[in-house]
Design an enzyme around this catalytic site. Structure first.
Site, PDB file in Angstrom:
ATOM      1  N   GLU A 173      -8.276 -30.645 -30.336  1.00  0.00           N
ATOM      2  CA  GLU A 173      -8.632 -29.311 -30.843  1.00  0.00           C
ATOM      3  C   GLU A 173      -7.425 -28.450 -31.192  1.00  0.00           C
ATOM      4  O   GLU A 173      -7.482 -27.629 -32.117  1.00  0.00           O
ATOM      5  CB  GLU A 173      -9.512 -28.584 -29.813  1.00  0.00           C
ATOM      6  CG  GLU A 173     -10.942 -29.097 -29.727  1.00  0.00           C
ATOM      7  CD  GLU A 173     -11.095 -30.229 -28.731  1.00  0.00           C
ATOM      8  OE1 GLU A 173     -12.244 -30.514 -28.347  1.00  0.00           O
ATOM      9  OE2 GLU A 173     -10.082 -30.841 -28.339  1.00  0.00           O
ATOM     10  N   GLU A 226     -15.288 -34.492 -23.835  1.00  0.00           N
ATOM     11  CA  GLU A 226     -15.738 -33.531 -22.831  1.00  0.00           C
ATOM     12  C   GLU A 226     -17.109 -33.923 -22.273  1.00  0.00           C
ATOM     13  O   GLU A 226     -17.375 -33.760 -21.082  1.00  0.00           O
ATOM     14  CB  GLU A 226     -15.765 -32.133 -23.429  1.00  0.00           C
ATOM     15  CG  GLU A 226     -14.372 -31.600 -23.751  1.00  0.00           C
ATOM     16  CD  GLU A 226     -14.402 -30.233 -24.405  1.00  0.00           C
ATOM     17  OE1 GLU A 226     -14.073 -29.257 -23.721  1.00  0.00           O
ATOM     18  OE2 GLU A 226     -14.750 -30.154 -25.603  1.00  0.00           O
TER      19      GLU A 226
END
Length: 248
Positions: free
Chosen positions: A128, A108
């Site tokens: 995740e 990210e």
């Protein structure tokens, strides 16, 4: 948590949280402070964020999650959002130099940068979902904007580790091995840093605008103004005189 140095008007920020550069509140704050304190200096034209010898970043510090209070978890999300907004709004282009592992929050962070140089053996992804959570640092939204919602959903919903060759359009340069990553990143950064700072700032600003009438008007004003800058006068004179410009 991080190391910095400036060379040829390029600010190098090295993540330094061994062994895998896990991202926690402290390292995110360090990044914000460094960009705010050094990244806006006119002696800096380009910012490079890179990893350590082993990798770029394996993501958020998951092991600390059970110990965090709800308020601390909110602080982590808020701080990451502040950092990524700062990277976008900073007038200097930010390049991520990626090798080894670039997962979760690390991916990210790379996605939030303006450009990405990566070695082809780097493991990337948003795992995740395998932990029962989701990429909370804006990764799904940025990835959807860059490669399309359908591809971004597949990456985020499977949590699979993939390689740059699976999504080559996401990267500016893909090198064969991590041994080349520093040389190639530096060449790109130094090339940009040799240009006019006025032009660099405006080009990054334009890249963040849409194609609306309002954006057209902003661009028109900037174009008219930049012609009056010392760098523009130097560049135009150098072109007419058939010499190399000396930009500030």
């Amino acid at each position: 948590m991080i190391k910095t140095n400036i060379e040829n008007q390029v600010l190098f920020i090295q993540l330094n949280n061994a062994p895998v550069n896990a991202l926690n509140e402290k390292i995110l704050v360090n990044l914000i402070e460094t960009i705010e304190e050094q990244g806006f200096d006119d002696n800096v034209k380009v910012i490079v964020i890179k990893g350590n010898e082993k990798c770029f970043s394996a993501g958020a510090d998951i092991k600390s999650f059970p110990e965090l209070t709800k308020h601390e978890r909110l602080d982590l999300a808020t701080t990451s959002a502040k950092l990524f907004r700062l990277i976008k709004t900073c007038h200097k282009p930010v390049i991520s130099s990626i090798h080894g592992i670039c997962l979760g929050g690390g991916f990210e962070l790379a996605l939030s940068c303006d450009m990405r140089v990566i070695s082809q053996d780097t493991k990337i992804g948003l795992p995740e979902i395998n932990l029962g959570i989701f990429p909370g640092f804006g990764g799904v939204r940025r990835l959807s904007a860059m490669i399309g919602q359908h591809k971004a959903l597949q990456i985020a919903l499977t949590g699979e580790v993939i390689y740059p060759e699976n999504i080559p359009s996401l990267f500016n340069i893909i090198v064969e091995s991590k041994d080349e990553i520093e040389k190639v990143t530096n060449k790109l950064a130094f090339d940009i840093a040799s240009k006019s700072l006025d032009s660099i700032k405006v080009i990054k600003q334009m890249s963040n605008l849409d194609l609306s009438l309002e954006s057209d008007q902003i661009e028109e004003r900037e174009f008219v103004d930049i012609i009056e800058s010392e760098n523009a006068k130097e560049g135009i004179d150098a072109f007419i005189s058939k010499r190399n410009p000396q930009f500030k």
